[in-house]
Each structure stands twice: as C-alpha cells, then as structure tokens.
Scaffold this motif. Structure first.
Motif, PDB file in Angstrom:
ATOM      1  N   ASP A 187       0.972  -1.169   0.084  1.00  0.00           N
ATOM      2  CA  ASP A 187       0.024   0.053  -0.115  1.00  0.00           C
ATOM      3  C   ASP A 187       0.848   1.329   0.074  1.00  0.00           C
ATOM      4  O   ASP A 187       0.642   2.215  -0.690  1.00  0.00           O
ATOM      5  N   ARG A 188       2.129   1.306   0.787  1.00  0.00           N
ATOM      6  CA  ARG A 188       2.962   2.341   0.898  1.00  0.00           C
ATOM      7  C   ARG A 188       3.475   2.613  -0.551  1.00  0.00           C
ATOM      8  O   ARG A 188       3.737   3.638  -1.079  1.00  0.00           O
ATOM      9  N   LEU A 230       0.560   0.286   6.837  1.00  0.00           N
ATOM     10  CA  LEU A 230       0.341  -0.174   8.282  1.00  0.00           C
ATOM     11  C   LEU A 230       0.649   0.347   9.481  1.00  0.00           C
ATOM     12  O   LEU A 230       0.266   0.097  10.455  1.00  0.00           O
ATOM     13  N   ARG A 231       1.464   1.261   9.189  1.00  0.00           N
ATOM     14  CA  ARG A 231       2.273   1.860  10.448  1.00  0.00           C
ATOM     15  C   ARG A 231       1.740   3.289  11.110  1.00  0.00           C
ATOM     16  O   ARG A 231       2.384   4.104  11.718  1.00  0.00           O
ATOM     17  N   ALA A 274     -11.583   0.404   5.580  1.00  0.00           N
ATOM     18  CA  ALA A 274     -10.378   0.497   4.837  1.00  0.00           C
ATOM     19  C   ALA A 274      -9.813   1.781   4.410  1.00  0.00           C
ATOM     20  O   ALA A 274     -10.719   2.516   3.502  1.00  0.00           O
ATOM     21  N   GLU A 275      -8.773   2.341   4.375  1.00  0.00           N
ATOM     22  CA  GLU A 275      -8.171   3.524   3.911  1.00  0.00           C
ATOM     23  C   GLU A 275      -6.958   3.153   2.999  1.00  0.00           C
ATOM     24  O   GLU A 275      -6.015   4.019   2.521  1.00  0.00           O
ATOM     25  N   MET A 276      -6.786   1.899   2.841  1.00  0.00           N
ATOM     26  CA  MET A 276      -5.561   1.520   1.830  1.00  0.00           C
ATOM     27  C   MET A 276      -6.011   1.797   0.460  1.00  0.00           C
ATOM     28  O   MET A 276      -7.378   1.933   0.266  1.00  0.00           O
ATOM     29  N   ARG A 277      -5.215   1.821  -0.490  1.00  0.00           N
ATOM     30  CA  ARG A 277      -5.659   1.907  -1.985  1.00  0.00           C
ATOM     31  C   ARG A 277      -6.358   0.599  -2.428  1.00  0.00           C
ATOM     32  O   ARG A 277      -5.544  -0.319  -2.571  1.00  0.00           O
TER      33      ARG A 277
END
Length: 502
Positions: free
Chosen positions: A376-377, A384-385, A418-421
């Motif tokens: 995701d980063r 996740l951090r 969820a806020e990941m892409r």
C-alpha cells in the motif's frame, strides 16, 4: 464568547476545543460528519453543526451567532486541484462569516519563507490573503514545525531519528527552522479570540530556538536517551524522492510527507515577534525545543496522546460509510463471514476486539499484514504503520493502521473502514454477543468493487483472505480465553513502536 471551530476532528482542532472550554468560551464545532465527534470526551459540552466549508448555505448556518471563528482546514496531500479546493473553501467561509456578523476569524497558517514557495505553502499563503482581504478582521498565526505528541511533524522527526542511527540525508536537513511547542500554539490560538480592536494581520509564531532539521534529530536523540546520530548529507534529493524515503521509514505516507519536506527546503524563521504586543510571553518564557520533545515523549509513555495527525481524514481515502442493504440493490457485494464460540465472557472478547491493531497486531499471519501494508505504501497509500492513538480504547474517527473506525458500539461492535488504496470500498466488522449461554464472536470482511478491476482484485486475493481471516477467529478467541488483550506472538511480530504514539 461563542467560538466556532472547524477541523475539530483534526490534530490541532481536537486539542483547541477543550482549551477554549477551559477558558470559559462556548464552542460550536463545524464538521462534515457529526458522528466523528460522538466519542470525544468533551462532546457533551459543545454544539455541533454539520457542514461542508465549500457549501455557502451550510457554512452560513453554522456561523450564525458566532463571535470568533477558527479556520483550521488544511489540505495535506490531495490531488492536483487541492489549491482550488482550498481557495473555494476559504472564500466561502470568509463570505459566510461576513454575512453572519462574525467579529473575528483566527487562522493557523504556515510560516512562509522569503524564497519561492512550494505549491502547498503557496496555497496556505493564498488562504491567508483571502482572510486578510475579507471584511471580517482576521488574526493569522504562521507556524513552522509544531512539536507535540501526535503531530505529523513530530512523528516524522521521531521515527527518522529512532530508526536511522546512521543516515544519508538530503540538503534540506541543513535548512534553519524555528519549531514551536503545541502548548504555545494552543495558547496563541486561544488568545487570538481575545485580541481587542480591529487587528487584521498575520503574526509569525515560533519557539525560542532556531535549529536545522539535523540539529533537531540530534536534539531528539539526546532527550530520548539514544546514541548520537550520524548524519551524512548528500548533494541532491528531490522532494518526491525524499517523501518516498520518509514514507518507507516513518508512519507518515509519502503524500503527506511531501508538503512537509517541501516546506523544509527553504528557511522558515520568524521575521518578527509582534504577537507579544497583544499576547505577552508567559513569565517562564516560551517552551524550548528540548522541553517540547520531553513533554511529547512523556505523553506518549503515559498513553495520553489526545489527538494524532492521522485523526484527520486521509486525502483520497474512501469516505463513504457502510450503506444500508437497499442501496446495494442490483450491485455486487462480497462478504467473508466467520463465527466462533468462545469459552470466555463477552467483555473478555470485547477487550481483545477493541485493542486490535497497532502494537497488538491482527491475530493472524503478521507477515502477510505487513506485506499488504508495504504494498500500500508503494502505491501511495497510508500503509500499516499509522498505529493507534490509544492501545486499549477506540473512538469513532480513530485510525487503526490502514483502517478508520467508522462505528463503535461498546461491548458489542467495532466496524472499520479501509483506507488503503483499493479498487472499491472495504470494511471489517468484529462483534461479540451472548447467544443463550454461549459467547459468540462474529467477523465480517465486506468489499464493494468498483468496475472490473474491483472484481478481479477480490478474486485474486480470496485465497489469502481464507488464510488471514480464517485464522483470526481462533486467535481472537484464544486471547480472550487467556484473558489477554493480545497474544505474545502477535506482539512480537508487529512493527516496532508503530502505535499508540504520535
């Protein structure tokens, strides 16, 4: 006075509200979703107004009867049109404040350098000018790096220093800046409401120390009791590359790190201290950098981080709440649902549910969770951090790694968005109930795909979901039956010190 605070769900606004209440003011919070304030400890003491700053009618109604309006809306990250959105919101707010008869606007902006401005700093300066040219007198407080537990600037500094004992750094670490403690920022903000007369101007605010970023990293290391850091500057590293470097090392996503890095490329030192003529310095003086760091670390150690940078909405992240069933008529909705009986009381299971994420882990395949966060980063997501604000308690609006708390029913339900892409919207629901004489844990992963890419995404990761979500019920139940909020193995596998700090 009656004060309106925008951005009350963010880092500064969430801390300003209780300070205004303590000063004896009435407070109204203007937010896009009132539910985000529901679990704040001061929620019952404030009025709330649901409004979008770009909507003239909603904003005018929110400002009705207000004496002083605090404008704390900033775009961090965002798309190519962020400057236009900032301009539109500030113009709308200034006009609505005029029509509502507001006596003063207080705006927290950025300490702009004399050199060429970055796009984000240029947007801040433009918002400042909109308020100063408006018909309502404005006090603009311009700050550089804010040092406080949970601030994005402090979190970036902390993780860079702690994780890199030897670092090759870009040229901007040698640029001078004038950091300021969050306590002094709040003192100026509260005092801004009481400035008398028709004062309409900007004020530079900063602490007593002028330092380079390298000085701040070395100073942080000393206060934190770390060995001296070795800093090796390199001739060139663009803001884009620097932000990705920061994104890999710290919990701050590259999209948010970039405007911070861009603001550090040019010197940001106060050109005047005229604010002291209206708001005198305290007898003991302004808080120095090392004392501010010590105060922040103490708050982190005692788990008393009131707000965090990640409390604010993440640009580009899904913002839709979980819709009701009729809204999905004719659409696709994928659900992974699992249930398990637990030989423990419901309150023991709830303790595990509410402490999930951050240092406590996700109760299944930690390596897989961290790999998903890393991917995701790489695509510009939050990863996740981000961790948690508090290691044991959650409230609506809190971030939990790459999730956002959408709903909490204490003792029963936790719903995360969820806020990941993703090519769609996703939620994770964890709940516990009593069924006759049994305690039952229930878990649902929900995904609403967007287009063909969304469907392909779900089916491509379905085998991994079986592994990840399939193990969670067993491990959650085992932790509850042991009476522990987190299994030792999960703790050992999480990223070091990635939450509940700030």
């Amino acid at each position: 006075m009656r004060c309106l605070v925008t951005g009350a769900t963010g880092y500064i606004g969430g801390r300003l509200v209780p300070e205004l209440l303590a000063a004896g003011h009435e407070v109204r919070c203007m937010v896009r979703s009132v539910s985000r304030l529901r679990d704040q400890p001061w929620a019952s003491r404030v009025e709330t107004a649901e409004a979008d700053a770009t909507d003239p009618g909603q904003t005018r109604k929110a400002l009705d009867g207000v004496d002083v309006a605090y404008y704390l809306i900033h775009t961090m990250g965002g798309g190519a049109d962020f400057a236009a959105a900032d301009r539109r919101a500030a113009t709308t707010f200034a006009a609505a404040a005029r029509d509502a008869g507001v006596r003063r606007i207080v705006y927290l902006g950025g300490l702009a350098p004399h050199q060429e401005l970055s796009p984000h700093m240029r947007s801040r300066a433009e918002v400042e000018e909109i308020f100063l040219r408006g018909e309502v007198p404005a006090v603009v407080l311009r700050a550089a790096v804010i040092i406080g537990s949970g601030s994005v600037s402090f979190e970036m500094l902390r993780y860079l220093t702690e994780r890199l004992p030897v670092m090759t750094t870009p040229r901007w670490v040698r640029t001078r800046t004038q950091p300021i403690a969050i306590r002094d920022v709040l003192r100026y903000l509260v005092g801004g409401a009481a400035i008398e007369g028709e004062v309409n101007r900007s004020f530079d605010i900063g602490g007593p120390d002028v330092l380079t970023y390298a000085d701040m990293m070395r100073g942080y290391a000393e206060v934190a009791g770390l060995p001296r850091r070795v800093i090796i500057p390199v001739p060139m590293l663009s803001p884009g590359l620097s932000s990705h470097w920061v994104g890999l090392v710290t919990p701050v996503p590259a999209g948010i790190a970039r405007p911070l890095v861009e603001s550090l490329r040019s010197e940001t030192v106060c050109g005047e201290h005229d604010v002291a003529g209206h708001l005198p310095d305290p007898p003991e003086g302004l808080i120095g950098f090392r004392e501010a760091v010590a105060l922040a670390l103490q708050q982190i150690k005692e788990a008393k981080v009131v707000t965090r940078w990640s409390s604010a909405s993440t640009p580009g992240a899904p913002s839709d709440p979980l819709p009701t069933d009729p809204d999905w008529a004719g659409g696709s909705l994928y659900v992974d649902s699992r249930t398990r009986r637990v030989e423990a009381p419901p309150q023991a299971v709830w303790a595990v549910i509410e402490s999930i994420g951050g240092e406590n882990g996700w109760y299944s395949l930690p390596g897989a969770w961290h790999a998903r966060g890393f991917l995701d980063r790489l695509v510009g997501g939050v990863g996740l951090r981000r961790g948690r604000r508090d290691p044991r308690r959650l409230r609506v609006g809190d971030s939990v790694d790459f999730w956002r708390v959408e709903e909490v029913e204490p003792g029963h339900l936790l719903r995360l968005r969820a806020e990941m892409r993703l090519p769609g919207l996703a939620w994770l629901e964890l709940s516990v109930c009593r069924d006759r004489d049994r305690t039952v844990y229930h878990q649902r992963a929900i995904f609403h795909p967007r287009g063909l890419a969304g469907h392909l995404y779900w089916w491509s990761i379905a085998p991994f979901h079986s592994l990840i979500f399939g193990r969670m019920p067993h491990n959650v139940a085992a932790a509850a039956e042991r009476g522990e909020p987190s299994p030792p193995a999960a703790k050992a596998s999480t990223a070091p010190r990635a939450s509940p700090s700030g």
